[in-house]
Design a protein around this motif. Structure first.
Motif, PDB file in Angstrom:
ATOM      1  N   LEU A 348       0.835  -1.194   0.000  1.00 47.05           N
ATOM      2  CA  LEU A 348       0.000   0.000   0.000  1.00 47.05           C
ATOM      3  C   LEU A 348       0.876   1.253   0.000  1.00 47.05           C
ATOM      4  CD1 LEU A 348      -2.679  -0.986   2.687  1.00 47.05           C
ATOM      5  CD2 LEU A 348      -2.894  -1.125   0.196  1.00 47.05           C
ATOM      6  N   PHE A 349       0.352   2.316  -0.558  1.00 45.53           N
ATOM      7  CA  PHE A 349       1.032   3.611  -0.521  1.00 45.53           C
ATOM      8  C   PHE A 349       0.002   4.691  -0.176  1.00 45.53           C
ATOM      9  CE2 PHE A 349       2.245   7.645  -2.562  1.00 45.53           C
ATOM     10  CZ  PHE A 349       3.433   7.880  -1.884  1.00 45.53           C
ATOM     11  N   TRP A 350       0.298   5.445   0.887  1.00 49.50           N
ATOM     12  CA  TRP A 350      -0.566   6.570   1.265  1.00 49.50           C
ATOM     13  C   TRP A 350       0.200   7.861   1.025  1.00 49.50           C
ATOM     14  CZ3 TRP A 350      -0.840  10.071   5.710  1.00 49.50           C
ATOM     15  CH2 TRP A 350      -2.053  10.783   5.765  1.00 49.50           C
ATOM     16  N   ASP A 351      -0.345   8.702   0.147  1.00 51.78           N
ATOM     17  CA  ASP A 351       0.303   9.940  -0.247  1.00 51.78           C
ATOM     18  C   ASP A 351      -0.068  11.036   0.753  1.00 51.78           C
ATOM     19  OD1 ASP A 351       1.255  12.249  -1.469  1.00 51.78           O
ATOM     20  OD2 ASP A 351       0.789  11.541  -3.491  1.00 51.78           O
ATOM     21  N   TRP A 352       0.801  11.246   1.723  1.00 52.36           N
ATOM     22  CA  TRP A 352       0.540  12.208   2.789  1.00 52.36           C
ATOM     23  C   TRP A 352       0.466  13.626   2.226  1.00 52.36           C
ATOM     24  CZ3 TRP A 352       3.689  11.757   8.008  1.00 52.36           C
ATOM     25  CH2 TRP A 352       3.071  12.531   8.998  1.00 52.36           C
TER      26      TRP A 352
END
Length: 401
Positions: A348-352
Motif C-alpha cells: 500500500l502507498f498513502w500519499d501524505w
C-alpha cells in the motif's frame, strides 16, 4: 575517575560486542506472546484480506503493527493517534516496543521513561556508528551496578501488561520488575552476542520499575509491553529523529529476526522527509534501497501487509517565488519512487502530501495551526488529522468501512 572508567568501558563494549546469527537472533522461549505462525500465502492482494480477517477477530488474538520512521514517527503523535483509533475499534493490545531508556527528542504517546543520572549511556543509530544496534536503533548501556528504569503511564490507567526486555548479555544476569502489586525477578540468559527477548512477565501495571543486575557485556534494546489479555491491536512506533530509510543498514545483522519474532501483521515504512531535504540524494540508489527493503520484508514476512507512508508536504526555501522553488528539490521524485516501489511490491502507498492538499499546502496548514513554523513538522492537531486520514484510507483498502 569512575565516570571516565565507565565511558571507556562503554566505548570498548561497542567495539567488542560480537556479531549476530540471523537464524538464532531471538530466543523463541522468551519472545512476546503471539498467535502461532502459519505458512506463507500467495500475495494476491498484498495480504489485505488476511489483515482484515485478523482485525475482525482481534477480540480473540492480537494484531501486531510496527511502524518505522523519522521524526514524524518519533514524536508518536501521528502513530499515537493511529494506535488510539485502531485500539478504540479493535481492542487495546498494548503499547508495543519502546526504547529501554529515555531518548532526547523522542516521546511515546502513552508512557514516559525515567532514569536516574549517570546510570545509563544511550548510543543512537541517528549519529553514532556501531554494527550492534538492535531493532529500533537504540542501545542503552549500563554505567552502574544496578541501573533502573521507570515506566509511567501518561494518563491514569488500569491496563495490565506482559513485559519483556530486548537485550544482549555476555553472561547470564537478572532483571527485577516491580509494580504496586508485586516484585518479579527473571533470569536473562547469556545470548552470545545475539539480541533476544527475555522471559515475559505477566500481569504488570504502571508505574513499573525495572532494575538490571548489570554484568559486563549487558546492553538493553527496549521493552515490549503487550496487553495482558493477549488480544487487540499492538502498535509499535520505532522512529529516529533525522532518520532515512538507510538507517536500518546500521542495525546489527539479524535484526530482522527480532522483527519476525513479533509476527507483525502490518509493517509501515514512514521515511522520506530527510531524503527529500538532501539536494545530493542519489535517486537511483534510493530507489534500489527501497526496493531491496520491500523485497526483504516480503521474504521475511510473507503474511504481512506492507504500507509506505509518503513524506508530508514541506517548504525549504521560504522566499522563493514559485511553489516548485520553495519545495525541497527531490521531494516529488521521492514520492514518485515510493509510489512505484509500493506498486511493484504489492504494498500500500498513502500519499501524505496529497492528503494535505498537494505541493506547498503546508503553508495553509500552518496558518490553521496544523503545522509548525518550520514548515516541515506538523502540530499535534495536524498529526492527529493526518492519522485520521490514514486510518480511513487503511479501512477502505481493507474493506472494513
Amino acid at each position: 575517575m569512575r565516570r571516565l572508567h565507565n565511558i571507556l568501558g562503554l566505548a570498548l563494549l561497542i567495539l567488542l560486542l560480537p556479531g549476530c546469527s540471523p537464524v538464532a537472533a531471538v530466543n523463541t522461549a522468551g519472545k512476546p506472546v503471539t498467535t502461532p505462525a502459519r505458512g506463507p500465502v500467495t500475495q494476491g492482494n498484498g495480504n489485505l484480506a488476511v489483515l482484515a480477517g485478523k482485525l475482525k477477530a482481534a477480540n480473540r488474538a492480537p494484531v501486531t503493527i510496527v511502524q518505522f520512521g523519522d521524526s514524524h514517527t518519533a514524536a508518536d503523535l501521528f502513530s499515537g493517534e493511529m494506535r488510539r483509533l485502531l485500539q478504540a475499534q479493535y481492542g487495546d493490545g498494548g503499547i508495543g516496543l519502546v526504547s529501554a531508556t529515555p531518548v532526547p527528542g523522542t516521546r511515546y504517546e502513552q508512557v514516559i521513561l525515567k532514569t536516574a543520572k549517570r546510570q545509563w549511556e544511550l548510543v543512537s543509530a541517528r549519529n553514532q556508528q556501531s554494527t550492534q544496534f538492535p531493532l529500533g536503533g537504540y542501545l542503552s548501556v549500563p554505567l552502574a551496578a544496578k541501573p533502573s528504569v521507570r515506566i509511567e503511564a501518561r494518563e491514569p490507567s488500569t491496563q495490565r501488561y506482559r513485559v519483556s526486555a530486548l537485550y544482549q548479555a555476555r553472561e547470564s544476569t537478572s532483571l527485577l520488575l516491580s509494580d504496586s502489586r508485586s516484585q518479579n525477578r527473571r533470569l536473562l540468559a547469556a545470548t552470545a552476542g545475539q539480541w533476544r527477548f527475555g522471559p515475559m512477565v505477566n500481569n504488570l501495571g504502571l508505574p513499573l520499575d525495572l532494575t538490571l543486575d548489570s554484568r559486563p557485556g549487558t546492553v538493553l534494546g527496549g521493552w515490549y509491553l503487550q496487553g495482558q489479555k493477549n488480544a487487540g491491536v499492538i502498535y509499535s512506533a520505532l522512529g529516529i529523529n533525522g532518520a532515512r530509510l538507510d538507517v536500518q543498514n546500521k542495525w546489527q545483522p539479524g535484526w530482522e529476526s527480532t522483527l519476525k519474532s513479533l509476527r507483525p501483521d502490518l509493517v509501515i515504512l514512514a521515511y522520506g522527509t530527510n531524503e527529500a531535504f538532501d539536494d545530493t540524494l542519489d535517486l537511483n540508489l534510493y530507489q534500489a534501497q527501497l526496493e531491496q527493503t520491500l523485497e526483504r520484508l516480503r521474504r521475511d514476512l510473507p503474511r504481512a501487509v506492507l504500507l509506505i507512508i509518503g513524506p508530508p508536504d514541506s517548504i525549504k526555501h521560504r522566499k522563493a517565488q514559485s511553489c516548485a522553488a520553495r519545495q525541497p528539490q527531490p521531494l516529488a521524485a521521492v514520492v514518485r519512487i515510493q509510489r512505484e516501489a509500493a506498486r511493484q511490491a504489492n504494498a500500500l502507498f498513502w500519499d501524505w502530501q496529497a492528503y494535505m492538499g498537494g505541493p506547498c499546502s503546508i503553508a495553509a496548514w500552518q496558518a490553521q495551526g496544523l503545522a509548525r513554523g518550520d514548515l516541515v513538522h506538523l502540530s499535534a492537531d495536524g498529526y492527529r488529522k493526518s492519522a485520521a486520514g490514514l486510518y480511513d484510507y487503511l479501512r477502505t483498502q481493507l474493506n472494513l468501512q
